[in-house]
Design a protein around this motif. Structure first.
Motif, PDB file in Angstrom:
ATOM      1  N   GLU A 166       0.815  -1.219   0.000  1.00 30.24           N
ATOM      2  CA  GLU A 166       0.000   0.000   0.000  1.00 30.24           C
ATOM      3  C   GLU A 166       0.852   1.274   0.000  1.00 30.24           C
ATOM      4  O   GLU A 166       0.606   2.190  -0.773  1.00 30.24           O
ATOM      5  CB  GLU A 166      -0.936   0.002   1.210  1.00 30.24           C
ATOM      6  CG  GLU A 166      -1.863   1.190   1.283  1.00 30.24           C
ATOM      7  CD  GLU A 166      -2.772   1.320   0.062  1.00 30.24           C
ATOM      8  OE1 GLU A 166      -3.106   2.474  -0.291  1.00 30.24           O
ATOM      9  OE2 GLU A 166      -3.134   0.307  -0.547  1.00 30.24           O
ATOM     10  N   HIS A 167       1.862   1.344   0.860  1.00 32.47           N
ATOM     11  CA  HIS A 167       2.668   2.564   0.957  1.00 32.47           C
ATOM     12  C   HIS A 167       3.447   2.803  -0.330  1.00 32.47           C
ATOM     13  O   HIS A 167       3.543   3.935  -0.813  1.00 32.47           O
ATOM     14  CB  HIS A 167       3.621   2.480   2.154  1.00 32.47           C
ATOM     15  CG  HIS A 167       4.377   3.751   2.370  1.00 32.47           C
ATOM     16  ND1 HIS A 167       5.644   3.931   1.863  1.00 32.47           N
ATOM     17  CD2 HIS A 167       4.054   4.917   2.982  1.00 32.47           C
ATOM     18  CE1 HIS A 167       6.066   5.149   2.173  1.00 32.47           C
ATOM     19  NE2 HIS A 167       5.117   5.765   2.860  1.00 32.47           N
TER      20      HIS A 167
ATOM     21  N   PHE B 226       2.603   1.783  -3.263  1.00 33.48           N
ATOM     22  CA  PHE B 226       1.614   2.177  -4.262  1.00 33.48           C
ATOM     23  C   PHE B 226       1.310   3.670  -4.153  1.00 33.48           C
ATOM     24  O   PHE B 226       1.275   4.377  -5.159  1.00 33.48           O
ATOM     25  CB  PHE B 226       0.328   1.353  -4.098  1.00 33.48           C
ATOM     26  CG  PHE B 226      -0.757   1.753  -5.046  1.00 33.48           C
ATOM     27  CD1 PHE B 226      -0.782   1.267  -6.341  1.00 33.48           C
ATOM     28  CD2 PHE B 226      -1.748   2.643  -4.656  1.00 33.48           C
ATOM     29  CE1 PHE B 226      -1.775   1.651  -7.226  1.00 33.48           C
ATOM     30  CE2 PHE B 226      -2.740   3.032  -5.526  1.00 33.48           C
ATOM     31  CZ  PHE B 226      -2.754   2.532  -6.818  1.00 33.48           C
ATOM     32  N   GLN B 227       1.100   4.161  -2.937  1.00 36.60           N
ATOM     33  CA  GLN B 227       0.781   5.583  -2.738  1.00 36.60           C
ATOM     34  C   GLN B 227       1.940   6.477  -3.181  1.00 36.60           C
ATOM     35  O   GLN B 227       1.730   7.541  -3.769  1.00 36.60           O
ATOM     36  CB  GLN B 227       0.432   5.860  -1.263  1.00 36.60           C
ATOM     37  CG  GLN B 227      -0.870   5.224  -0.808  1.00 36.60           C
ATOM     38  CD  GLN B 227      -2.071   5.728  -1.596  1.00 36.60           C
ATOM     39  OE1 GLN B 227      -2.113   6.874  -2.030  1.00 36.60           O
ATOM     40  NE2 GLN B 227      -3.039   4.835  -1.797  1.00 36.60           N
ATOM     41  N   THR B 228       3.181   6.044  -2.908  1.00 38.72           N
ATOM     42  CA  THR B 228       4.352   6.815  -3.308  1.00 38.72           C
ATOM     43  C   THR B 228       4.426   6.925  -4.832  1.00 38.72           C
ATOM     44  O   THR B 228       4.624   8.008  -5.384  1.00 38.72           O
ATOM     45  CB  THR B 228       5.640   6.160  -2.771  1.00 38.72           C
ATOM     46  OG1 THR B 228       5.532   6.051  -1.353  1.00 38.72           O
ATOM     47  CG2 THR B 228       6.866   6.977  -3.126  1.00 38.72           C
TER      48      THR B 228
ATOM     49  N   LEU C  24       1.981   6.482  -6.938  1.00 39.86           N
ATOM     50  CA  LEU C  24       0.806   7.217  -7.400  1.00 39.86           C
ATOM     51  C   LEU C  24       1.049   8.720  -7.290  1.00 39.86           C
ATOM     52  O   LEU C  24       0.672   9.483  -8.183  1.00 39.86           O
ATOM     53  CB  LEU C  24      -0.430   6.819  -6.592  1.00 39.86           C
ATOM     54  CG  LEU C  24      -1.722   7.530  -6.971  1.00 39.86           C
ATOM     55  CD1 LEU C  24      -2.144   7.135  -8.378  1.00 39.86           C
ATOM     56  CD2 LEU C  24      -2.823   7.202  -5.983  1.00 39.86           C
ATOM     57  N   ARG C  25       1.713   9.161  -6.213  1.00 39.09           N
ATOM     58  CA  ARG C  25       2.058  10.578  -6.061  1.00 39.09           C
ATOM     59  C   ARG C  25       2.945  11.035  -7.213  1.00 39.09           C
ATOM     60  O   ARG C  25       2.781  12.132  -7.739  1.00 39.09           O
ATOM     61  CB  ARG C  25       2.773  10.803  -4.728  1.00 39.09           C
ATOM     62  CG  ARG C  25       1.931  11.536  -3.719  1.00 39.09           C
ATOM     63  CD  ARG C  25       2.710  12.061  -2.532  1.00 39.09           C
ATOM     64  NE  ARG C  25       3.784  11.234  -2.026  1.00 39.09           N
ATOM     65  CZ  ARG C  25       3.633  10.242  -1.144  1.00 39.09           C
ATOM     66  NH1 ARG C  25       2.433   9.934  -0.685  1.00 39.09           N
ATOM     67  NH2 ARG C  25       4.668   9.557  -0.714  1.00 39.09           N
TER      68      ARG C  25
ATOM     69  N   ARG D 297      -6.558   0.459 -10.661  1.00 41.83           N
ATOM     70  CA  ARG D 297      -6.638   1.250  -9.432  1.00 41.83           C
ATOM     71  C   ARG D 297      -5.932   2.592  -9.620  1.00 41.83           C
ATOM     72  O   ARG D 297      -6.427   3.634  -9.168  1.00 41.83           O
ATOM     73  CB  ARG D 297      -6.014   0.472  -8.277  1.00 41.83           C
ATOM     74  CG  ARG D 297      -6.131   1.189  -6.965  1.00 41.83           C
ATOM     75  CD  ARG D 297      -5.683   0.334  -5.819  1.00 41.83           C
ATOM     76  NE  ARG D 297      -5.562   1.165  -4.627  1.00 41.83           N
ATOM     77  CZ  ARG D 297      -4.731   0.908  -3.632  1.00 41.83           C
ATOM     78  NH1 ARG D 297      -3.977  -0.172  -3.665  1.00 41.83           N
ATOM     79  NH2 ARG D 297      -4.661   1.714  -2.603  1.00 41.83           N
TER      80      ARG D 297
ATOM     81  N   GLU E 231      -7.793   6.230  -9.278  1.00 38.04           N
ATOM     82  CA  GLU E 231      -7.298   7.217  -8.307  1.00 38.04           C
ATOM     83  C   GLU E 231      -6.928   8.541  -8.992  1.00 38.04           C
ATOM     84  O   GLU E 231      -7.035   9.600  -8.388  1.00 38.04           O
ATOM     85  CB  GLU E 231      -6.056   6.672  -7.578  1.00 38.04           C
ATOM     86  CG  GLU E 231      -6.315   5.414  -6.783  1.00 38.04           C
ATOM     87  CD  GLU E 231      -6.507   5.667  -5.310  1.00 38.04           C
ATOM     88  OE1 GLU E 231      -6.178   6.768  -4.841  1.00 38.04           O
ATOM     89  OE2 GLU E 231      -6.996   4.742  -4.638  1.00 38.04           O
TER      90      GLU E 231
END
Length: 163
Positions: free
Chosen positions: A91-92, A94-96, A98-99, A134, A138
Motif C-alpha cells: 500500500e505505501h 503504491f501511494q508513493t 501514485l504521487r 486502481r 485514483e
C-alpha cells in the motif's frame, strides 16, 4: 522570389505602406522599389497577375525568424514518463508511486504505467491489471486513460494523458 528573380511581365503592386498601387509592368515596379531603396518581393506567385510588395526583405526575414523562435519557445514538449509497479506492490509503495504519477500529469507530461511480471507472476496477469486500473481510478480527476492496460511480453502497460 525577390527583385530580378521574379519572372512576370506585369505584377499587382503593393506599396511600402500596404497601399494598392495597381497593376504595373515588372520593370516599372522594380524601378519604384529601387528608387525607394527597398526590395520587390513576390508575396503571391500563383495569383494572376502575381502580387508583389515593396518592402525591406532583410528586415522582413529577420522579423519572421524572430516570430518563429518565439513560437518555438512557447511550445510545450510533452514527455512520456514511466512509473513501474509490481504485481505484489504494498500500500505505501503504491501511494508513493501514485504521487509521482500525479506530479508528472500535473506537469503536463504523459505517464506510462507498467507492471513487470517476474517468474510465475505472469500466470496471474489479472492482479497486475487490477493494480493499473486502481491507478487509473485514483487519478481519473486530472487525467484520461489514453491506452487501456494491455499485456506486452512480460509487462502490462497503460498510458495516462493529462485532461
Amino acid at each position: 522570389m525577390i527583385n530580378e528573380e521574379i519572372r512576370a511581365k506585369e505584377v499587382r503592386l503593393i506599396g511600402p505602406e500596404s497601399e494598392q498601387l495597381g497593376i504595373k509592368p515588372f520593370r516599372e515596379a522594380l524601378q519604384m522599389a529601387q528608387d525607394a531603396n527597398l526590395d520587390l518581393v513576390n508575396v503571391a506567385p500563383t495569383a494572376k497577375p502575381p502580387v508583389c510588395r515593396i518592402m525591406d526583405y532583410g528586415k522582413f526575414r529577420y522579423e519572421t525568424q524572430k516570430k518563429e523562435k518565439e513560437a518555438r519557445k512557447n511550445q510545450k514538449i510533452v514527455d512520456l514518463k514511466e512509473v513501474r509497479f509490481s504485481a505484489t506492490i504494498d500500500e505505501h509503495d503504491f501511494q508513493t508511486k501514485l504521487r509521482n504519477v500525479l506530479k508528472f500529469i500535473q506537469d503536463g507530461d504523459k505517464v506510462k504505467c507498467s507492471v513487470r511480471f517476474r517468474g510465475r507472476e505472469i500466470t496471474h496477469a489479472s492482479i497486475g491489471q487490477r493494480v493499473l486500473e486502481r491507478v487509473a481510478t485514483e487519478a481519473e480527476s486530472i487525467c484520461t486513460v489514453e491506452r487501456r492496460p494491455k499485456l506486452e511480453g512480460r509487462s502490462m502497460i497503460m498510458i495516462l494523458a493529462p485532461k
